[in-house]
Enzyme design. Structure first.
Site, PDB file in Angstrom:
ATOM      1  N   SER A  49       0.856  -1.183   0.000  1.00 63.97           N
ATOM      2  CA  SER A  49       0.000   0.000   0.000  1.00 63.97           C
ATOM      3  C   SER A  49       0.890   1.230   0.000  1.00 63.97           C
ATOM      4  O   SER A  49       2.036   1.187   0.470  1.00 63.97           O
ATOM      5  CB  SER A  49      -0.890   0.015   1.246  1.00 63.97           C
ATOM      6  N   TYR A  63      -1.839   0.788  10.574  1.00 58.44           N
ATOM      7  CA  TYR A  63      -1.771   0.263   9.213  1.00 58.44           C
ATOM      8  C   TYR A  63      -0.465   0.683   8.546  1.00 58.44           C
ATOM      9  O   TYR A  63       0.166  -0.121   7.850  1.00 58.44           O
ATOM     10  CB  TYR A  63      -2.970   0.761   8.423  1.00 58.44           C
TER      11      TYR A  63
END
Length: 259
Positions: free
Chosen positions: A138, A151
């Site tokens: 990501s 995250y």
């Protein structure tokens, strides 16, 4: 891609499902892995991908998957998409259980898959010229943002795992690629992250013209796996045009400025 087999994780939804579909369309044999057997069964019926239900955060499930793969044929590619995010709390307010789950789902699951499937990938590379590992991380691995600490940390750790693996496999015909998507509109990612709050999940994408779709990312994955065996896409960062950076998203129609 006749007789080349790819293991695609996270295949019950989003990027994983789109990747399984795309690779099947390109002629790959695909083993579609995810927790939800009923969704995998539907994918199998529609595409011919072979469904295998497993929870990659459970060590015994990963071992059983590796054993089944070894008994059922060669593995030429691992496409590790499974992972996810939980919560948008600041670091000081973060839920340790959410952070623990994110590390388990994004990092330790990836390490287990590599450890158990690498011998099979090596055998495929020795007999068929090359093999592939490809990891969907990501842009959260690249740039921190408020509310993303857990995250950010998990995806940054996964990204470092990928980079270390590439160094460790130097000299072997096994490609190690990383695809880092920015804003991708999927049915479940933000919904799961935000505890099932549909309004909050919809607000993430509100006003953004053409966020990426899972098919857009699957196109990149298919290109990486289909490129000549000597070509390695170390890192592909892919965002929608409306997202110039992690923190800079246009929430209005794109238009050309005058002057």
């Amino acid at each position: 891609m006749a007789n080349r087999r790819a293991v695609v994780t996270g295949a019950s939804t989003g990027i994983g499902e789109a990747s399984a579909r795309r690779l099947r369309a390109d002629g790959w044999e695909v083993v579609a892995v995810a927790r939800r057997a009923e969704r995998l069964a539907a994918l199998e019926a529609e595409t011919g991908a072979v469904a295998y239900a497993a929870d990659l955060t459970v060590e015994a499930d990963v071992q059983a998957l590796a054993d089944w793969l070894a008994a059922s044929g060669a593995v030429h590619a691992l496409v590790q998409v499974a992972g996810g995010a939980r919560g948008v709390d600041d670091v000081a307010d973060g839920d340790p259980d959410d952070w623990r789950w994110m590390y388990e789902a994004n990092v330790l699951s990836t390490q287990r898959l590599v450890a158990l499937l690498l011998p099979q990938l090596r055998r495929a590379a020795a007999s068929d010229g090359h093999a592939d590992t490809l990891f969907v991380t990501s842009t959260a691995a690249q740039v921190a943002y408020q509310g993303g600490g857990g995250y950010n940390a998990a995806k940054a750790a996964e990204s470092m795992l990928v980079k270390a693996l590439r160094l460790e496999l130097n000299g072997e015909p096994i490609r190690v690629s990383e695809v880092a998507p920015g804003m991708v509109y999927t049915e479940e990612f933000s919904l799961n992250r935000l505890g099932g709050d549909q309004d909050a999940a919809d607000a993430v994408y509100r006003g953004v013209e053409n966020p990426l779709t899972p098919d857009d990312v699957a196109d990149v994955i298919a290109y990486a796996l289909g490129a000549p065996g000597h070509v390695n896409l170390d890192l592909v960062t892919v965002r929608p045009v409306a997202q110039s950076a992690q923190h800079l998203v246009a929430r209005e129609p794109l238009r050309v400025r005058e002057g």
